[in-house]
Design a protein around this motif. Structure first.
Motif, PDB file in Angstrom:
ATOM      1  N   ASP A   1      -6.611   6.941 -16.840  1.00 31.61           N
ATOM      2  CA  ASP A   1      -7.090   8.217 -16.294  1.00 31.61           C
ATOM      3  C   ASP A   1      -5.896   8.994 -15.738  1.00 31.61           C
ATOM      4  OD1 ASP A   1     -10.339   7.727 -15.789  1.00 31.61           O
ATOM      5  OD2 ASP A   1      -9.137   5.899 -15.673  1.00 31.61           O
ATOM      6  N   VAL A   2      -5.884  10.283 -15.985  1.00 31.30           N
ATOM      7  CA  VAL A   2      -4.784  11.115 -15.498  1.00 31.30           C
ATOM      8  C   VAL A   2      -5.090  11.584 -14.078  1.00 31.30           C
ATOM      9  CG1 VAL A   2      -3.488  13.250 -15.845  1.00 31.30           C
ATOM     10  CG2 VAL A   2      -4.143  11.841 -17.816  1.00 31.30           C
ATOM     11  N   ILE A   3      -4.131  11.422 -13.212  1.00 28.70           N
ATOM     12  CA  ILE A   3      -4.277  11.834 -11.811  1.00 28.70           C
ATOM     13  C   ILE A   3      -4.234  13.357 -11.731  1.00 28.70           C
ATOM     14  CG2 ILE A   3      -3.233  11.718  -9.520  1.00 28.70           C
ATOM     15  CD1 ILE A   3      -2.057   8.978 -10.379  1.00 28.70           C
TER      16      ILE A   3
ATOM     17  N   GLY B   1      -0.582  14.310 -12.964  1.00 28.32           N
ATOM     18  CA  GLY B   1      -0.068  14.153 -14.315  1.00 28.32           C
ATOM     19  C   GLY B   1       0.263  12.724 -14.688  1.00 28.32           C
ATOM     20  N   ARG B   2       0.429  11.863 -13.714  1.00 28.43           N
ATOM     21  CA  ARG B   2       0.662  10.448 -14.000  1.00 28.43           C
ATOM     22  C   ARG B   2      -0.671   9.751 -14.277  1.00 28.43           C
ATOM     23  NH1 ARG B   2       5.130   8.486  -9.433  1.00 28.43           N
ATOM     24  NH2 ARG B   2       6.897   9.664 -10.284  1.00 28.43           N
ATOM     25  N   GLN B   3      -0.593   8.556 -14.850  1.00 33.79           N
ATOM     26  CA  GLN B   3      -1.796   7.780 -15.085  1.00 33.79           C
ATOM     27  C   GLN B   3      -2.080   6.867 -13.887  1.00 33.79           C
ATOM     28  OE1 GLN B   3      -1.080   5.723 -18.805  1.00 33.79           O
ATOM     29  NE2 GLN B   3      -1.677   7.502 -20.031  1.00 33.79           N
ATOM     30  N   ILE B   4      -3.351   6.572 -13.690  1.00 33.31           N
ATOM     31  CA  ILE B   4      -3.774   5.716 -12.583  1.00 33.31           C
ATOM     32  C   ILE B   4      -3.011   4.390 -12.568  1.00 33.31           C
ATOM     33  CG2 ILE B   4      -5.711   4.274 -11.792  1.00 33.31           C
ATOM     34  CD1 ILE B   4      -6.001   7.136 -10.864  1.00 33.31           C
TER      35      ILE B   4
ATOM     36  N   LEU C   1       0.842  -1.201   0.000  1.00 29.00           N
ATOM     37  CA  LEU C   1       0.000   0.000   0.000  1.00 29.00           C
ATOM     38  C   LEU C   1       0.873   1.246   0.000  1.00 29.00           C
ATOM     39  CD1 LEU C   1      -2.596   1.644   0.316  1.00 29.00           C
ATOM     40  CD2 LEU C   1      -2.497   1.184   2.781  1.00 29.00           C
ATOM     41  N   ASN C   2       1.907   1.261   0.831  1.00 26.60           N
ATOM     42  CA  ASN C   2       2.801   2.418   0.871  1.00 26.60           C
ATOM     43  C   ASN C   2       3.455   2.668  -0.485  1.00 26.60           C
ATOM     44  OD1 ASN C   2       2.275   2.781   3.603  1.00 26.60           O
ATOM     45  ND2 ASN C   2       4.043   1.567   4.263  1.00 26.60           N
ATOM     46  N   ARG C   3       3.854   1.586  -1.179  1.00 27.15           N
ATOM     47  CA  ARG C   3       4.471   1.735  -2.498  1.00 27.15           C
ATOM     48  C   ARG C   3       3.466   2.338  -3.489  1.00 27.15           C
ATOM     49  NH1 ARG C   3       9.604  -1.139  -3.020  1.00 27.15           N
ATOM     50  NH2 ARG C   3      10.238  -1.429  -0.843  1.00 27.15           N
ATOM     51  N   GLY C   4       2.222   1.884  -3.415  1.00 29.50           N
ATOM     52  CA  GLY C   4       1.197   2.434  -4.293  1.00 29.50           C
ATOM     53  C   GLY C   4       0.960   3.911  -4.030  1.00 29.50           C
ATOM     54  N   ILE C   5       0.912   4.275  -2.748  1.00 29.88           N
ATOM     55  CA  ILE C   5       0.701   5.674  -2.378  1.00 29.88           C
ATOM     56  C   ILE C   5       1.835   6.547  -2.894  1.00 29.88           C
ATOM     57  CG2 ILE C   5       0.677   7.249  -0.401  1.00 29.88           C
ATOM     58  CD1 ILE C   5      -0.892   5.073   1.129  1.00 29.88           C
ATOM     59  N   LYS C   6       3.067   6.080  -2.763  1.00 24.84           N
ATOM     60  CA  LYS C   6       4.221   6.868  -3.201  1.00 24.84           C
ATOM     61  C   LYS C   6       4.266   7.065  -4.712  1.00 24.84           C
ATOM     62  CE  LYS C   6       7.143   5.556   0.723  1.00 24.84           C
ATOM     63  NZ  LYS C   6       8.333   4.760   1.163  1.00 24.84           N
ATOM     64  N   ALA C   7       3.574   6.198  -5.452  1.00 28.22           N
ATOM     65  CA  ALA C   7       3.573   6.313  -6.916  1.00 28.22           C
ATOM     66  C   ALA C   7       2.638   7.403  -7.419  1.00 28.22           C
ATOM     67  CB  ALA C   7       3.174   4.972  -7.532  1.00 28.22           C
TER      68      ALA C   7
ATOM     69  N   HIS D   1      -6.304   2.890   2.409  1.00 26.88           N
ATOM     70  CA  HIS D   1      -6.519   4.267   2.874  1.00 26.88           C
ATOM     71  C   HIS D   1      -7.302   5.033   1.820  1.00 26.88           C
ATOM     72  CE1 HIS D   1      -4.564   4.829   6.693  1.00 26.88           C
ATOM     73  NE2 HIS D   1      -3.399   4.379   6.266  1.00 26.88           N
ATOM     74  N   THR D   2      -8.053   6.027   2.287  1.00 24.42           N
ATOM     75  CA  THR D   2      -8.623   7.049   1.405  1.00 24.42           C
ATOM     76  C   THR D   2      -7.650   8.210   1.379  1.00 24.42           C
ATOM     77  OG1 THR D   2     -10.926   6.441   1.871  1.00 24.42           O
ATOM     78  CG2 THR D   2     -10.526   8.685   1.093  1.00 24.42           C
ATOM     79  N   MET D   3      -7.436   8.798   0.200  1.00 29.29           N
ATOM     80  CA  MET D   3      -6.460   9.884   0.085  1.00 29.29           C
ATOM     81  C   MET D   3      -6.901  10.932  -0.926  1.00 29.29           C
ATOM     82  SD  MET D   3      -3.805   7.347  -1.764  1.00 29.29           S
ATOM     83  CE  MET D   3      -4.435   6.097  -0.650  1.00 29.29           C
ATOM     84  N   VAL D   4      -6.334  12.119  -0.789  1.00 27.07           N
ATOM     85  CA  VAL D   4      -6.561  13.193  -1.750  1.00 27.07           C
ATOM     86  C   VAL D   4      -5.237  13.517  -2.424  1.00 27.07           C
ATOM     87  CG1 VAL D   4      -6.219  15.008   0.012  1.00 27.07           C
ATOM     88  CG2 VAL D   4      -7.466  15.531  -2.107  1.00 27.07           C
ATOM     89  N   VAL D   5      -5.287  13.753  -3.730  1.00 24.41           N
ATOM     90  CA  VAL D   5      -4.084  14.088  -4.488  1.00 24.41           C
ATOM     91  C   VAL D   5      -3.728  15.548  -4.238  1.00 24.41           C
ATOM     92  CG1 VAL D   5      -3.038  14.202  -6.775  1.00 24.41           C
ATOM     93  CG2 VAL D   5      -4.676  12.376  -6.235  1.00 24.41           C
ATOM     94  N   THR D   6      -2.452  15.787  -3.963  1.00 22.90           N
ATOM     95  CA  THR D   6      -1.937  17.137  -3.747  1.00 22.90           C
ATOM     96  C   THR D   6      -0.897  17.452  -4.826  1.00 22.90           C
ATOM     97  OG1 THR D   6      -0.096  16.433  -2.334  1.00 22.90           O
ATOM     98  CG2 THR D   6      -2.236  16.793  -1.271  1.00 22.90           C
TER      99      THR D   6
END
Length: 288
Positions: free
Chosen positions: A230-232, A179-182, A169-175, A273-278
């Motif tokens: 999808d673009v983040i 501008g990146r794709q999902i 999960l941490n690795r996914g979050i760090k990615a 986790h639920t997260m918001v993109v910054t």
């Protein structure tokens, strides 16, 4: 104790629905066969993000409250009652209660259960692993997370699976980055999981969350390129929730239409986790 002669889980007795005070607002799908189609997007204003954070903090607190009672001899239904009471005490509705007919306020998935386990008379045993998945609804917003716990003294193989799923999960979050794709998220998760020979479940994914429990946005946990492009964007809110197994990724579903288990009965773990993109990555919204 609802297990077969091989120690594999079988369905237990499900207690009656827990009550929710009438003063607590319900999601629109409660009392219906399913939610209405979501027509909004996955972008949220800072004020809306704060509402999701409040719901997420309640969900996280509910898991922490239940986790204090995890030990051999406790039933998953008892843990569900604790999570339910915590959400109610904090003015939140348990999002799973009544969602497409789901009868409980949390999902409790033990050992070979990948996801959507229904709390019942299943009694935890020494060496089990248990995932608790809670979503809280307050102020019109859902906050969703889950964690996997080790019950008593488990094998090193089970402990490693739990620890490494959390790291996945941490690795996914760090990615995540604007501008990146999902699909970069799943690529990061699967490349890590493959180092240990783990299966990465494909058919159950992360999702957009907030105004809707599931918005329609899909977050795969495997290398799905070039699909899911999808673009983040800054302000997007979604979950990442990898499910890793010690064996294969094919699955069976019980007659309850919810409980999903690995077909080979191998152990499986999950974190979410639920997260918001910054501008710089993400901010986690499901912290107690």
């Amino acid at each position: 104790m609802p297990r077969d002669s091989h120690g594999h889980l079988t369905s237990g007795f499900v207690s009656p629905l827990r009550s929710v005070p009438g003063s607590i607002p319900r999601p629109e799908y409660v009392g219906k066969t399913g939610p209405r189609p979501y027509t909004g997007n996955d972008l949220y204003t800072p004020a809306e993000v704060e509402l999701i954070r409040e719901s997420g903090a309640i969900a996280a607190g509910a898991i922490d409250a239940a986790a204090e009672h995890i030990r051999p001899g406790v039933t998953t239904d008892e843990l569900d009652a604790i999570a339910h009471d915590f959400m109610i005490a904090n003015g939140a509705y348990p999002s799973t209660l009544g969602y497409r007919g789901f009868p409980k306020s949390s999902c409790t998935s033990v050992n070979e259960v990948i996801c959507h386990g229904i709390p019942d008379t299943t009694t935890l045993a020494d060496g089990d692993i248990l995932n608790i998945d809670v979503t809280a609804y307050k102020n019109g917003m859902h906050g969703d997370l889950n964690k996997t716990f080790v019950v008593g003294n488990a094998s090193q193989e089970a402990i490693d699976l739990v620890d490494r799923t959390k790291e996945a999960l941490n690795r996914g979050i760090k990615a995540v980055a604007p501008g990146r794709q999902i699909n970069v998220i799943g690529r990061a998760i699967e490349s890590y999981a493959k180092r240990f020979g783990y299966g990465v479940v494909r058919d159950f994914t992360g999702h957009g969350v907030g105004r809707a429990f599931h918005s329609g946005l899909i977050i795969p946990h495997y290398d799905a390129a070039p699909r899911f492009d999808d673009v983040i964007e800054v302000g997007m809110v979604f979950t990442i929730e990898p499910m890793l197994t010690l064996g294969g990724i094919t699955w069976d579903q019980w007659a309850d239409d919810w409980t999903v288990t690995t077909r080979d009965k191998s152990l499986t773990a999950q974190f979410e986790h639920t997260m918001v993109v910054t501008e710089r990555g993400v901010e986690i919204l499901t912290l107690a």
